[in-house]
Every structure is written in structure tokens, then in C-alpha cells.
Design a protein around this motif. Sequence first.
Motif, PDB file in Angstrom:
ATOM      1  N   ALA A 261       1.442 -16.544  -2.358  1.00 24.81           N
ATOM      2  CA  ALA A 261       1.137 -15.282  -1.661  1.00 24.81           C
ATOM      3  C   ALA A 261      -0.374 -15.147  -1.565  1.00 24.81           C
ATOM      4  CB  ALA A 261       1.727 -14.092  -2.415  1.00 24.81           C
ATOM      5  N   ILE A 262      -0.884 -15.055  -0.340  1.00 21.34           N
ATOM      6  CA  ILE A 262      -2.334 -14.930  -0.157  1.00 21.34           C
ATOM      7  C   ILE A 262      -2.811 -13.642  -0.835  1.00 21.34           C
ATOM      8  CG2 ILE A 262      -4.166 -14.607   1.529  1.00 21.34           C
ATOM      9  CD1 ILE A 262      -2.586 -16.339   3.450  1.00 21.34           C
ATOM     10  N   SER A 263      -3.756 -13.805  -1.764  1.00 21.91           N
ATOM     11  CA  SER A 263      -4.223 -12.663  -2.539  1.00 21.91           C
ATOM     12  C   SER A 263      -5.717 -12.793  -2.785  1.00 21.91           C
ATOM     13  CB  SER A 263      -3.445 -12.583  -3.861  1.00 21.91           C
ATOM     14  OG  SER A 263      -3.625 -13.783  -4.600  1.00 21.91           O
ATOM     15  N   GLY A 264      -6.204 -12.086  -3.819  1.00 19.93           N
ATOM     16  CA  GLY A 264      -7.630 -12.082  -4.100  1.00 19.93           C
ATOM     17  C   GLY A 264      -8.191 -13.454  -4.406  1.00 19.93           C
ATOM     18  N   LEU A 265      -7.393 -14.292  -5.077  1.00 20.77           N
ATOM     19  CA  LEU A 265      -7.847 -15.647  -5.402  1.00 20.77           C
ATOM     20  C   LEU A 265      -8.164 -16.422  -4.128  1.00 20.77           C
ATOM     21  CD1 LEU A 265      -8.270 -17.842  -7.572  1.00 20.77           C
ATOM     22  CD2 LEU A 265      -5.832 -18.394  -7.347  1.00 20.77           C
ATOM     23  N   HIS A 266      -7.252 -16.382  -3.155  1.00 21.13           N
ATOM     24  CA  HIS A 266      -7.439 -17.101  -1.899  1.00 21.13           C
ATOM     25  C   HIS A 266      -8.617 -16.532  -1.095  1.00 21.13           C
ATOM     26  CE1 HIS A 266      -3.290 -17.483  -3.192  1.00 21.13           C
ATOM     27  NE2 HIS A 266      -3.127 -18.537  -2.425  1.00 21.13           N
ATOM     28  N   ILE A 267      -8.649 -15.202  -0.975  1.00 18.92           N
ATOM     29  CA  ILE A 267      -9.698 -14.567  -0.168  1.00 18.92           C
ATOM     30  C   ILE A 267     -11.066 -14.763  -0.811  1.00 18.92           C
ATOM     31  CG2 ILE A 267     -10.478 -12.414   0.888  1.00 18.92           C
ATOM     32  CD1 ILE A 267      -7.852 -13.498   2.020  1.00 18.92           C
ATOM     33  N   ALA A 310       0.870  -6.548   1.855  1.00 21.06           N
ATOM     34  CA  ALA A 310       0.163  -5.680   0.909  1.00 21.06           C
ATOM     35  C   ALA A 310      -0.904  -6.448   0.136  1.00 21.06           C
ATOM     36  CB  ALA A 310       1.157  -5.040  -0.052  1.00 21.06           C
ATOM     37  N   SER A 311      -0.565  -7.653  -0.333  1.00 22.45           N
ATOM     38  CA  SER A 311      -1.526  -8.427  -1.130  1.00 22.45           C
ATOM     39  C   SER A 311      -2.703  -8.883  -0.281  1.00 22.45           C
ATOM     40  CB  SER A 311      -0.832  -9.629  -1.777  1.00 22.45           C
ATOM     41  OG  SER A 311      -0.282 -10.481  -0.786  1.00 22.45           O
ATOM     42  N   VAL A 312      -2.450  -9.297   0.963  1.00 20.21           N
ATOM     43  CA  VAL A 312      -3.532  -9.741   1.853  1.00 20.21           C
ATOM     44  C   VAL A 312      -4.441  -8.560   2.190  1.00 20.21           C
ATOM     45  CG1 VAL A 312      -4.082 -10.679   4.136  1.00 20.21           C
ATOM     46  CG2 VAL A 312      -2.166 -11.602   2.856  1.00 20.21           C
ATOM     47  N   THR A 313      -3.855  -7.434   2.552  1.00 23.11           N
ATOM     48  CA  THR A 313      -4.638  -6.246   2.905  1.00 23.11           C
ATOM     49  C   THR A 313      -5.492  -5.794   1.735  1.00 23.11           C
ATOM     50  OG1 THR A 313      -2.840  -5.571   4.390  1.00 23.11           O
ATOM     51  CG2 THR A 313      -4.495  -3.914   3.845  1.00 23.11           C
ATOM     52  N   VAL A 316      -8.385  -8.465   1.207  1.00 25.30           N
ATOM     53  CA  VAL A 316      -9.401  -8.456   2.262  1.00 25.30           C
ATOM     54  C   VAL A 316     -10.210  -7.159   2.220  1.00 25.30           C
ATOM     55  CG1 VAL A 316      -9.749  -8.442   4.762  1.00 25.30           C
ATOM     56  CG2 VAL A 316      -8.172 -10.068   3.749  1.00 25.30           C
ATOM     57  N   THR A 317      -9.558  -6.034   1.945  1.00 27.56           N
ATOM     58  CA  THR A 317     -10.284  -4.768   1.825  1.00 27.56           C
ATOM     59  C   THR A 317     -11.307  -4.841   0.699  1.00 27.56           C
ATOM     60  OG1 THR A 317      -8.348  -3.547   2.619  1.00 27.56           O
ATOM     61  CG2 THR A 317     -10.043  -2.273   1.497  1.00 27.56           C
ATOM     62  N   MET A 318     -10.853  -5.331  -0.465  1.00 30.44           N
ATOM     63  CA  MET A 318     -11.747  -5.407  -1.617  1.00 30.44           C
ATOM     64  C   MET A 318     -12.920  -6.352  -1.349  1.00 30.44           C
ATOM     65  SD  MET A 318     -10.910  -6.406  -5.572  1.00 30.44           S
ATOM     66  CE  MET A 318     -10.859  -8.167  -5.266  1.00 30.44           C
ATOM     67  N   PHE A 319     -12.628  -7.535  -0.801  1.00 27.46           N
ATOM     68  CA  PHE A 319     -13.698  -8.508  -0.593  1.00 27.46           C
ATOM     69  C   PHE A 319     -14.584  -8.159   0.612  1.00 27.46           C
ATOM     70  CE2 PHE A 319     -11.239 -11.136  -3.528  1.00 27.46           C
ATOM     71  CZ  PHE A 319     -12.273 -11.639  -4.315  1.00 27.46           C
ATOM     72  N   SER A 320     -14.082  -7.332   1.527  1.00 25.72           N
ATOM     73  CA  SER A 320     -14.960  -6.812   2.587  1.00 25.72           C
ATOM     74  C   SER A 320     -16.030  -5.919   1.979  1.00 25.72           C
ATOM     75  CB  SER A 320     -14.144  -6.031   3.621  1.00 25.72           C
ATOM     76  OG  SER A 320     -13.249  -6.868   4.307  1.00 25.72           O
ATOM     77  N   ASN A 336     -15.450   0.174  -9.435  1.00 16.95           N
ATOM     78  CA  ASN A 336     -15.644   0.996  -8.242  1.00 16.95           C
ATOM     79  C   ASN A 336     -15.100   0.302  -7.002  1.00 16.95           C
ATOM     80  OD1 ASN A 336     -16.674   3.496  -8.830  1.00 16.95           O
ATOM     81  ND2 ASN A 336     -18.798   2.828  -8.882  1.00 16.95           N
ATOM     82  N   THR A 337     -15.393  -1.005  -6.895  1.00 19.46           N
ATOM     83  CA  THR A 337     -14.937  -1.771  -5.734  1.00 19.46           C
ATOM     84  C   THR A 337     -13.417  -1.770  -5.647  1.00 19.46           C
ATOM     85  OG1 THR A 337     -16.877  -3.199  -5.909  1.00 19.46           O
ATOM     86  CG2 THR A 337     -15.034  -4.016  -4.596  1.00 19.46           C
ATOM     87  N   LEU A 338     -12.760  -2.006  -6.776  1.00 18.82           N
ATOM     88  CA  LEU A 338     -11.289  -2.000  -6.802  1.00 18.82           C
ATOM     89  C   LEU A 338     -10.741  -0.629  -6.414  1.00 18.82           C
ATOM     90  CD1 LEU A 338     -10.597  -4.050 -10.066  1.00 18.82           C
ATOM     91  CD2 LEU A 338      -9.902  -4.689  -7.763  1.00 18.82           C
ATOM     92  N   ALA A 339     -11.343   0.426  -6.983  1.00 21.22           N
ATOM     93  CA  ALA A 339     -10.862   1.786  -6.696  1.00 21.22           C
ATOM     94  C   ALA A 339     -11.074   2.158  -5.237  1.00 21.22           C
ATOM     95  CB  ALA A 339     -11.556   2.791  -7.619  1.00 21.22           C
ATOM     96  N   ILE A 340     -12.232   1.783  -4.677  1.00 20.21           N
ATOM     97  CA  ILE A 340     -12.505   2.092  -3.265  1.00 20.21           C
ATOM     98  C   ILE A 340     -11.501   1.376  -2.366  1.00 20.21           C
ATOM     99  CG2 ILE A 340     -14.155   1.763  -1.382  1.00 20.21           C
ATOM    100  CD1 ILE A 340     -16.380   2.144  -3.501  1.00 20.21           C
ATOM    101  N   SER A 341     -11.237   0.097  -2.665  1.00 21.60           N
ATOM    102  CA  SER A 341     -10.291  -0.659  -1.838  1.00 21.60           C
ATOM    103  C   SER A 341      -8.889  -0.068  -1.944  1.00 21.60           C
ATOM    104  CB  SER A 341     -10.279  -2.133  -2.243  1.00 21.60           C
ATOM    105  OG  SER A 341      -9.761  -2.311  -3.544  1.00 21.60           O
ATOM    106  N   MET A 342      -8.484   0.312  -3.156  1.00 23.91           N
ATOM    107  CA  MET A 342      -7.156   0.923  -3.328  1.00 23.91           C
ATOM    108  C   MET A 342      -7.081   2.263  -2.603  1.00 23.91           C
ATOM    109  SD  MET A 342      -5.181   2.019  -6.858  1.00 23.91           S
ATOM    110  CE  MET A 342      -5.112   0.380  -7.538  1.00 23.91           C
TER     111      MET A 342
END
Length: 679
Positions: A261-267, A310-313, A316-320, A336-342
Motif C-alpha cells: 500500500a503506497i504510504s509515507g515510506l514510498h512517498i 486514504a494512505s496515499v492522500t 502526499v499531504t504530509m510530505f507536501s 505539527n506536520t502530522l497534525a496539519i496533514s491530518m
Amino acid sequence: MKLLNFTIIKLTFCLIIGILIGYLFQVSLNTSLYTTGLCLVLLSISYLFARKQFIKTIWFGVLTFITMVLVGILVTNLHNEKNNPKHYTHQLSKEKDSIKTITFRIREVLKPGDYYEKYVIDLLEIDHVNIMGKSLLNIQKDPLQTILKVDDIYIVKTGFKDLIHPLNPNQFDYKTYLEKKYIYHQIFTPKQSLFKVDSQHTTLFGTADNIRNHINQKLKLYHFKPDELAIINALLLGQRQDISEEVYTSYTHAGAIHILAISGLHIGIILLLLQYILKPIERIKQGILIKTVVLVTILWSFAIIAGLSASVTRAVTMFSIVAIAMNLKRPTNIYNTLAISMFAILLFKPLFLFDVGFQLSYLAVFAIVAIDPLLYKLWRPKYWLPDKLWHTLTVTVSAQFGIIPLSLYYFHQFPGLFFLSNLVIIPLLGIILGYGIFLILLAILNILPQFIATIYGYIISFMNLFIGWISKQESFLFKDIPFNLLYVLVSYIFIMALIHLYIKRNHAALKLFLIAIVVGQFAIIYTAYKKPENEFIVFHKSRHSLLGNTSNNKITVASDFDSITEAKNKIIKDYTVGNHIKTIEKGSLQSVYLLNNKKILVIDSLGIYNIKSFEPDYVLLRQSPKINLNRLIDSIKPKYIIADGSNYKSYMEHWATICKKRKLPFYQTSKKGAFVIKY
């Protein structure tokens, strides 16, 4: 680090509470609009007063959090498609299964079932009335026919079928799962009944599907094996429909299913590659800004091609956000980054909160951020290779701390060799992703040498073989672990208390840890107290009979299964795991069951029931007995008639009509699910 010192984390927490309230309770759209609007006005007024006050009060903060809870309720209602007057459910007749002329567009191709090809469709018209909404389309399998394409528009004359809840205890609730994706009905039809409509309109999903199909057509020229191509599609294009059951099971048992599943590791790996490739852009005027825009655009283009799961979104949101901060030289805090992306994701997709992948992704990342530095400090290798292997192990173990409770709750198994599979696969993943992107670009340009494709295929095959070997070490795979939601909550309390104790190492932290242990003991006692006792269950199994009698933490099972059906049957396993029952005994089907003061008469295909001076409370009809039900009711006067899944449908309809006329309760497991008798 005190997480609640971060304002965005507190606001995100309040938003989550609001989403939960909006989902679990029926709050009307108008009510949530008015209350949220009122709170926003009060918040603005409070802000103006707070600016002028020398001594700050808590009321502005309290009002802010209340407003954010109401915003959570509001966004849940706004995204609930049933609140739209054009939603198709408002157009459906109350007449059951009525035939309608339905125009729809293919939105998504799902993994096929045993008998049907499955699709998510966008509804366009019902009986020539414009509507909106989504439904599930089931098309009878035919090996000679091609799969429908995304964005194709069809017309069919058929009826909507209700989604059904699971018919046996503790089974996966597919109806609830689909409802969280705003899908409330399904359609069954053969492909011959579909009439295709010419249309030039292309949606974002259709464009993404065309790109994926184009890439696949190019890759098929290089003779990849089916399993290799399926893994390439999963890792690089976010599509897992073609992965065989054997390969998928191997990755699950090896504890490496997250790789597919494409997730944070892949992105994260892709972001690092893009950072390196696009670095020359920084030399031109406004180069950093241009590079940032290009980076974010590429990441979101990739997310769209990968299906916006959900995992891709989330990733990508977090790493953007990370990419913007990195390139604009702004300091970032990972919490903060995790909370903003969530926060951003839940504002636009509130029901992602209930997505398993979304939950596991965030828990894994939070655990890595919180626990990995502590584990990594335990040993600092001097050399590069041991250091990288050690850090990979600490990251893997940290992630497991975050996801184990939830994984046990959803999947009821624990792969003991997860650390070994991740030690090999995670370093290999960077090569696979980088090599794979390069390979796809060459294939699209028609300049991919066959030997490069062959080498890549060997790498994928090696990974599959290694995962297959890990999965076969069954002594390290712990299956059928009972784990309820209460255990999940207690487990996370225990993990947080343990981390707090390790960091602080004082009496207060020790007290908190001991309290967590006591809470865990209470959870175990409560779960043992709530186990079902003295329970007789008529399970639903199509074309078969399956009975269970639960008493003293064991269940005695009787059925008419053949060996193949018994080997594939998961009904009893789901029941025992869900109810924390340890012992399963095999029994035989009886004609009469005496359960304290309750009596059950079982009538099978022989139709024998003439028992003098015996008036059963329940009569169970199985294997379609040819009986006169009126005569049976008159002679033995039962209080309840039950028909299990082994009976013909026509027989059950006839029995239901008779019972309705006689005002006698009739229970059909194929419609209402398993019948439970407490005694």
C-alpha cells in the motif's frame, strides 16, 4: 515532549471528536450550520475582547475548541451525500426491488469476487431524472468479456438491492464499510444487459486510469510474470486488484503487507529522489519557488494516478507540507506536520477517520517519531552498514508499537518475523521504487532495453520468494488472537505509560505505569465476564446447516459439511475469536436439543416430527423437509419456527406466508442472520 502544547494537535483532536459525534449521532445539517455559525460569531467577538485584555482568560480557548468540535460535526454532515436533495436515495420508490432505468459512469474497478466483477459507479440518472450518488455494480463473471473501463457510461434496466449486514456474529461488516464510502446500494446485472452510451467526457479518475493502462500496455511488452506485474502496479501505481490471493496472503503473514500500500515510506523515498533530480532548478531566478511548486505538483499527480486512497492522500499531504518547509527553509516540527496533514485531510474527507489504512499510517508514523529516537540511542554502531541495519530495525519495532493493538483488533494475527522481513524489504524498497520509476519512463519512451526489465523482474521475484519463505514459517505466525476494542484502548494507555516511564523515570511516571497495568487487568476481567454463556446458535451457511452450543468457555459445533466446506469455513473461527472462546468441540446434528427449560426440535429432509406429548419451544427446519406446516403447527404447537440456509428459497417463502397467517414468529437466517437462543 508534551504533545498537547501544540495548538494544531488540540484543534485536530477536537475536529476528530466532532467527526465522531457527527457520524454516530443524527445531527441535522441545518442544526449544525446554525450552531457552528453562531459559535464562529461568538469566537470572533471573543477574539476582539481577548486582544484588549492584559490578563488572558481560558474562555477564548474553550470557545475555540467547542467551535472546532462543531466544525467536525458540520463537515461530516456536508460530506454526507444523503443530505443533498439530488441524492438518488430520495428518488427511489418504496416498492422493493422495482425495476428502474439507470444511467451510470464507471468510477473505480475493484478486486473481483468469486462470481462477480465489481465496480464503484457514479449514478447519473434514474428514470431520466438527474441524480447523484455512488453505488456498487456487480457483473456476472465471463472470461470471454473484457473489464469495463473507468469513465465509460452505461444504461441498464434493473433494481437496486440493499447491502446486507453480516449474517453471522463477528464477521466483517461489508455494508458498514461501504456506507463509510457513501455507498448504500448495489446493482446485479449480466454484462449483456448493459447498453453503452457514447461520451467524450473524461474525469480525473478516468485520466488516471488511462495513464495506468498506458503504462501497463507498455510494460506487458517486456514479458513480466503476472505476479511481477501485479507488484509493480501495487508499488508504483497504487493498484492491488491483480495481486493473487497466494501472494497477498504471503505478504500478510510475513508482516509486510504495508509494502503493497503506497504510504509515507514510498512517498518519502520519491520525495528524496525528486529533491535530488530537481536540485539544478534552484540556480535559476525564483528557482526554489519553482522547484517547490513542481515537487508538490508531481507528488499530487502521483497521488491521483495511485487512486487517492486514504494512505496515499495522507502521505502526499504530509510530505507536501514537508517539501514546502524544506525548500522555503522554514523550521518544521514533525508532530505539527502530522497534525496539519491530518487536519487538512479530515476537513475534506472526514470519513477517512474510519479507514484502517489511514489509522495504521498515522499511528505508525507517530510511534516512529516518539519511540525510534529512544531505541536508536540504546546502541550506536561505529560502521555504516550495522548502523543502517540497526536503525531499520528500530524504526520497524517502533512502528509495530504503534500498530500492533489496532492490527490485532482488525486482523487477529501477529507475524513474529516482521522484523526480519522489514530488515530486507525496506532497504530494497528504495531500489525498487527508484529503479521502477526509471523503468516506467524508459518504457513510455519506447527505449527500455529488455535486460533492464529482466533484471527488475528478478528483483521483484526475489522479494516475492523471500516474503513467501517468511510466510511459511508458521511457528512464528500467531493467528486467531482475540482482541477487542477495549483491549486496543488499554494497550495504547499501557504503551504511552511505558514510554513516559522510560523518559521520566520518576515516582509519578511509575504510578501512571502501575495504574495502566491495573486498568489492563480490569479489562481482562471485564472481557471474561462478558463472554457468552449458555448460548445456542443457528448459524447461516448457504446450502448447509451449522449449529453451535456455547457453554463453559467452549463451543460444540455440529454441521453437515463435507471436508472441503469444513476446511474453508470461517464462521466458527470468527465467532470464537470475537467472543474469546478457547475450545472448539465437534459434535453431531441431533433431532432434539434440551437447553435447560427450552426445547428445540430439528426437522430435516425426512420430515419426521410426530413425537407424542412433546411441545417444543422452537422448530428448526433444515434441508427443505416436505411437510405440511399447518399440520405441524396444529400438532406440536411450537412458539417459533426457524429456517436455516440449507432450505430452498421457495420453501422458505411458503413457510413465511403460512406463519404470517397463523401469527407465528418465523425466522429466516438468510435474511436476518444467525439465530441465537439464550438459556
